[in-house]
Design an enzyme around this catalytic site. Structure first.
Site, PDB file in Angstrom:
ATOM      1  N   GLY A 216     -23.654 -70.960 -69.648  1.00 23.69           N
ATOM      2  CA  GLY A 216     -22.958 -70.472 -70.826  1.00 23.69           C
ATOM      3  C   GLY A 216     -22.311 -71.602 -71.602  1.00 23.69           C
ATOM      4  O   GLY A 216     -22.507 -72.791 -71.314  1.00 23.69           O
ATOM      5  N   GLY A 218     -18.971 -73.699 -72.941  1.00 25.19           N
ATOM      6  CA  GLY A 218     -17.611 -74.000 -72.530  1.00 25.19           C
ATOM      7  C   GLY A 218     -17.528 -75.321 -71.808  1.00 25.19           C
ATOM      8  O   GLY A 218     -18.543 -75.920 -71.415  1.00 25.19           O
ATOM      9  N   GLY A 219     -16.301 -75.804 -71.621  1.00 27.96           N
ATOM     10  CA  GLY A 219     -16.084 -77.089 -70.992  1.00 27.96           C
ATOM     11  C   GLY A 219     -16.608 -77.159 -69.580  1.00 27.96           C
ATOM     12  O   GLY A 219     -17.206 -78.164 -69.170  1.00 27.96           O
ATOM     13  N   ILE A 220     -16.398 -76.085 -68.786  1.00 26.56           N
ATOM     14  CA  ILE A 220     -16.830 -76.125 -67.386  1.00 26.56           C
ATOM     15  C   ILE A 220     -18.359 -76.084 -67.270  1.00 26.56           C
ATOM     16  O   ILE A 220     -18.937 -76.923 -66.569  1.00 26.56           O
ATOM     17  CB  ILE A 220     -16.171 -75.001 -66.570  1.00 26.56           C
ATOM     18  CG1 ILE A 220     -14.644 -75.197 -66.554  1.00 26.56           C
ATOM     19  CG2 ILE A 220     -16.708 -74.986 -65.138  1.00 26.56           C
ATOM     20  CD1 ILE A 220     -13.870 -74.071 -65.906  1.00 26.56           C
ATOM     21  N   GLU A 239     -29.122 -67.139 -71.675  1.00 27.75           N
ATOM     22  CA  GLU A 239     -28.927 -66.432 -72.942  1.00 27.75           C
ATOM     23  C   GLU A 239     -28.708 -67.430 -74.068  1.00 27.75           C
ATOM     24  O   GLU A 239     -29.282 -67.325 -75.134  1.00 27.75           O
ATOM     25  CB  GLU A 239     -27.761 -65.443 -72.849  1.00 27.75           C
ATOM     26  CG  GLU A 239     -26.443 -66.041 -72.421  1.00 27.75           C
ATOM     27  CD  GLU A 239     -25.381 -64.993 -72.184  1.00 27.75           C
ATOM     28  OE1 GLU A 239     -25.727 -63.811 -72.037  1.00 27.75           O
ATOM     29  OE2 GLU A 239     -24.194 -65.354 -72.123  1.00 27.75           O
ATOM     30  N   LEU A 314     -11.071 -65.481 -66.863  1.00 31.28           N
ATOM     31  CA  LEU A 314      -9.666 -65.753 -67.141  1.00 31.28           C
ATOM     32  C   LEU A 314      -8.794 -65.522 -65.917  1.00 31.28           C
ATOM     33  O   LEU A 314      -7.808 -66.219 -65.704  1.00 31.28           O
ATOM     34  CB  LEU A 314      -9.177 -64.859 -68.296  1.00 31.28           C
ATOM     35  CG  LEU A 314      -9.870 -65.060 -69.643  1.00 31.28           C
ATOM     36  CD1 LEU A 314      -9.441 -63.976 -70.630  1.00 31.28           C
ATOM     37  CD2 LEU A 314      -9.568 -66.441 -70.207  1.00 31.28           C
ATOM     38  N   GLY A 337     -22.915 -61.740 -71.242  1.00 28.95           N
ATOM     39  CA  GLY A 337     -23.976 -61.710 -70.238  1.00 28.95           C
ATOM     40  C   GLY A 337     -23.497 -61.991 -68.832  1.00 28.95           C
ATOM     41  O   GLY A 337     -24.333 -62.168 -67.929  1.00 28.95           O
ATOM     42  N   LYS A 362      -1.378 -72.020 -69.002  1.00 29.05           N
ATOM     43  CA  LYS A 362      -0.071 -72.287 -69.609  1.00 29.05           C
ATOM     44  C   LYS A 362       0.611 -73.483 -68.955  1.00 29.05           C
ATOM     45  O   LYS A 362       1.742 -73.391 -68.446  1.00 29.05           O
ATOM     46  CB  LYS A 362       0.815 -71.040 -69.564  1.00 29.05           C
ATOM     47  CG  LYS A 362       0.287 -69.883 -70.392  1.00 29.05           C
ATOM     48  CD  LYS A 362       1.256 -68.713 -70.427  1.00 29.05           C
ATOM     49  CE  LYS A 362       0.727 -67.597 -71.318  1.00 29.05           C
ATOM     50  NZ  LYS A 362       1.635 -66.423 -71.351  1.00 29.05           N
TER      51      LYS A 362
END
Length: 433
Positions: A216, A218-220, A239, A314, A337, A362
């Protein structure tokens, strides 16, 4: 009989004139991400007061068009299949709609009439000699929309690649053609910090040569990709096609040679990246773009042996339930997905699914490994589906484990500052007996 070029000429239109085909109450289907047609959607926004109760359905909007505003809501409003930065304020404020879904099943919702598809507005490649356009940037659910819609309007742009796969629309299926030549929106690689790098390294250790990947955005996920350039004979069934995957192709790590489904072919349903990526896609025989009910169907994707899927969350609770799409009751993204590919990896011979997340949020004040999901959280992937959970502190393997074993595995990969609290909560909930 008209030639395909004559049909094309007869369908040429301005963006404003194309709006004449839209009726009050219509649902307009728009592709994912850069597949959205900006000329058409800008015209729709500027003339929104012409309409009443028109909805624009899309899984990931990138540009904040005028119809995302509260003022436009009675006339034209967004119906989110997945929230992003453009649509999130309206989703949290209540003036954008939300349609829960699995990405793999959106075409089925359209085909069965459970989700309306009156009009399609989509970005498309120039027409081929045979009269076909390619919806290469967002094939997704849009092909199902084309088959169902009363009206199909294509924004044809010479910068859109023509690709192979189930992504072609014939000029005879098109109501109107609007031409544009603006550069396709480019989306750069996300920032990779030390936490993302650590998580990426832990996941990369579990990926073997010859594996097929779903990655997907994103950073990871990109941190994982950057640590796979030394692998061999990787395949792609995903995807999203992005620049991280292009890096693997250029390094020689991706050959698709050992895939057990469509060997030699890289498969995706939408693209999100740079101009270099879009140019790579153009007439590339290695690549096929297919609808999401092919790419994301767990039964189909799971036919790839050694399928490795990487998706972010999250929150994860001590049973392994994932809250990946909301912050409490406030919507943040969507299911997308994630569930599709977790289940696909579970079906795959030698498959592995990874849920990845930093251990805290945070600035380290909040644990993302929690006793129970926060009240109101939209549960995404169930405890029965989740297998590997990875933070920067380690890897927890959950499938086949008891509730007690799961809690211990997950507490062990939580941030050390929160482990005593998590043990106390587990004991209070009688998880540890």
């Amino acid at each position: 009989m008209q030639t395909v070029q004559q049909l094309y000429e007869s369908r040429r239109s301005s963006a404003v004139d194309a709006l004449d085909h839209v009726r009050d109450g219509d649902m307009i289907i728009v592709p994912t991400g850069v597949g959205e047609p900006p000329t058409l959607l800008t015209a729709l926004s500027e003339h929104c007061h012409r309409f009443s109760d028109v909805k624009v359905a899309q899984i990931l909007a990138l540009r904040k068009f005028g119809y995302f505003s509260r003022e436009c809501h009675p006339h034209v409003r967004h119906a989110a299949l997945f929230f992003g930065g453009a649509s999130r304020p309206g989703g949290q404020g209540g003036w954008c709609d939300f349609i829960p879904n699995y990405f793999s099943e959106i075409p089925v919702l359209i085909e069965r009439g459970l989700m309306p598809a009156d009009v399609v507005f989509a970005m498309a490649s120039p027409m081929s000699a045979s009269g076909h356009f390619a919806l290469s940037l967002g094939t997704d659910y849009t092909m199902a929309g084309v088959a169902k819609a009363r009206v199909v309007v294509l924004e044809v742009n010479p910068n859109v690649p023509f690709t192979h796969g189930q992504c072609h629309v014939h000029v005879s299926q098109v109501t109107a053609v609007v031409e544009s030549d603006d550069p396709i929106l480019e989306v750069g690689l996300p920032v990779i910090g030390p936490v993302q790098q650590a998580i990426g390294g832990l996941v990369a250790e579990h990926i073997e040569d010859g594996a097929t990947l779903q990655i997907g955005y994103g950073g990871i996920p990109d941190a994982v990709v950057m640590q796979l350039t030394g692998k061999r004979d990787l395949g792609i069934h995903t995807e999203m096609l992005g620049d991280g995957i292009l890096t693997l192709v250029e390094s020689g790590a991706v050959t698709n040679r050992k895939k057990t489904l469509l060997p030699g072919k890289m498969v995706a349903t939408f693209a999100l990246g740079s101009r270099k990526l879009y140019e790579f896609m153009h007439h590339n025989p290695m690549l096929e773009m297919h609808p999401s009910n092919f790419t994301n169907d767990p039964y189909i994707a799971g036919q790839n042996d050694k399928l490795v899927t990487i998706n972010a969350s999250l929150q994860v609770d001590l049973l392994g339930q994932c809250g990946s799409e909301s912050i409490g009751h406030l919507p943040y993204s969507g299911t997308g997905g994630q569930v599709d590919f977790v289940r696909a990896a579970n079906r795959s011979r030698g498959g592995k699914s990874f849920i990845v997340l930093p251990s805290t949020a945070k600035n380290g004040t909040v644990s993302r490994i929690v006793p129970t999901l926060s009240p109101g959280t939209h549960a995404t992937t169930s405890k029965n589906d989740v297998n590997y959970v990875v933070t920067e502190w380690g890897v927890a393997q959950l499938r086949g484990k008891s509730a007690r074993q799961r809690a211990r595995e997950l507490i062990a990969i939580a941030h050390p500052d929160f482990r005593p609290w998590l043990r106390e909560e587990a004991e209070r909930m009688c998880v540890f007996g």
